[in-house]
Design an enzyme around this catalytic site. Sequence first.
Site, PDB file in Angstrom:
ATOM      1  N   ASP A 242       0.828  -1.207   0.000  1.00  0.00           N
ATOM      2  CA  ASP A 242       0.000   0.000   0.000  1.00  0.00           C
ATOM      3  C   ASP A 242       0.863   1.258   0.000  1.00  0.00           C
ATOM      4  O   ASP A 242       0.482   2.298   0.531  1.00  0.00           O
ATOM      5  CB  ASP A 242      -0.956   0.001   1.194  1.00  0.00           C
ATOM      6  CG  ASP A 242      -0.255  -0.289   2.507  1.00  0.00           C
ATOM      7  OD1 ASP A 242       0.984  -0.300   2.531  1.00  0.00           O
ATOM      8  OD2 ASP A 242      -0.953  -0.497   3.518  1.00  0.00           O
ATOM      9  N   GLU A 243       2.043   1.173  -0.629  1.00  0.00           N
ATOM     10  CA  GLU A 243       2.973   2.295  -0.727  1.00  0.00           C
ATOM     11  C   GLU A 243       3.050   2.802  -2.163  1.00  0.00           C
ATOM     12  O   GLU A 243       3.147   2.018  -3.115  1.00  0.00           O
ATOM     13  CB  GLU A 243       4.373   1.886  -0.260  1.00  0.00           C
ATOM     14  CG  GLU A 243       4.431   1.520   1.212  1.00  0.00           C
ATOM     15  CD  GLU A 243       5.810   1.091   1.650  1.00  0.00           C
ATOM     16  OE1 GLU A 243       6.080   1.129   2.856  1.00  0.00           O
ATOM     17  OE2 GLU A 243       6.631   0.709   0.774  1.00  0.00           O
TER      18      GLU A 243
END
Length: 335
Positions: A242-243
Amino acid sequence: MKTFARQNTPDRKASTPAPGGPDAGLDHASVISSLLEAVVVVSARRGIRVANPAALELLELDARHLDLGGGLAGVLSFTDAEGSPLTPGSYPDRMVVRTGRPVSGMIVGYILPSRRRLHLKCNAVLVDGSDDDDPTIAVSIRDITEKQASWRRLAYAAHHDLMTGLLNRTAALTRLHAALTERPHDDGPPRSLAVMFIDLDHMKRVNDTLGHADGDRALIAVARRLHSLTPPPGFVGRLGGDEFIAVIDSDDRDEVEWISRTIHQSLAEPVDIRGQGFVISASVGLVRVPGDDDRSAADLIRDADEAMYAAKMAGGGRTVDFDSIGRDGLRSIGA
């Protein structure tokens, strides 16, 4: 399927014309007809003179397309591989006439009369040059549409995250490196950039609540919002999980801060997943890159990651400017 060729000799038992004669390009029509690969024989004055069954089927031609003049360009509308129309002089038959050399492996696009688009590989060779004003060229044509599509899919997959459609980590870092080394400047220092390291808050809770399949849908929705809020030539890439990374191409500090605030405002709008609304905030680390900054792409990612971690430790849902770390207080944007 019939092979179309104009035959001017009524007596089928007549002797074969001598090599190099006016009908030399038609002598072997029966051989051409038996080939599985599409082949046409063409001249500038008469256009397509012979088309074997494979060519008629592949190109969706019939007798109306023969002897129209103008070479291949007089009958077929070719484009380059990207879809831009070819000039008549760039057609394979014209290139053979102009250069005196065969053409091998030329890739062109072709839109069929049925509107389906093909990618073709063409080879062209001189078969009769006895008429200097109207040489005869044989062109073999192979349908590589599926192969071209497979190549494009592989090329896309090599540079994009297949879930979100954003640039993948390798491509994003490569593009950031290019942005650092190719920044435009007008008789002054190169333009400034801003790099944002974006980590979504509480995605584990979303995945635990929704399951990973719906969690992925939420991730895709967020990725689309990030992409829509990053003006070109800036870009967004997914680093993994989720980066994300967002690169802003701007000399305007206020614009960079406005984009940061807008990202947080956009993420404050719930993501609808099967009738449930989920707010997915983000911790963002911001690194400003002035024109004379000599940090590498890896250095900038490291610094932006450090600022993101500071934003996470401050409660998330905010942007922390890397330049403020180590001072009396963190400078948050959009908290």
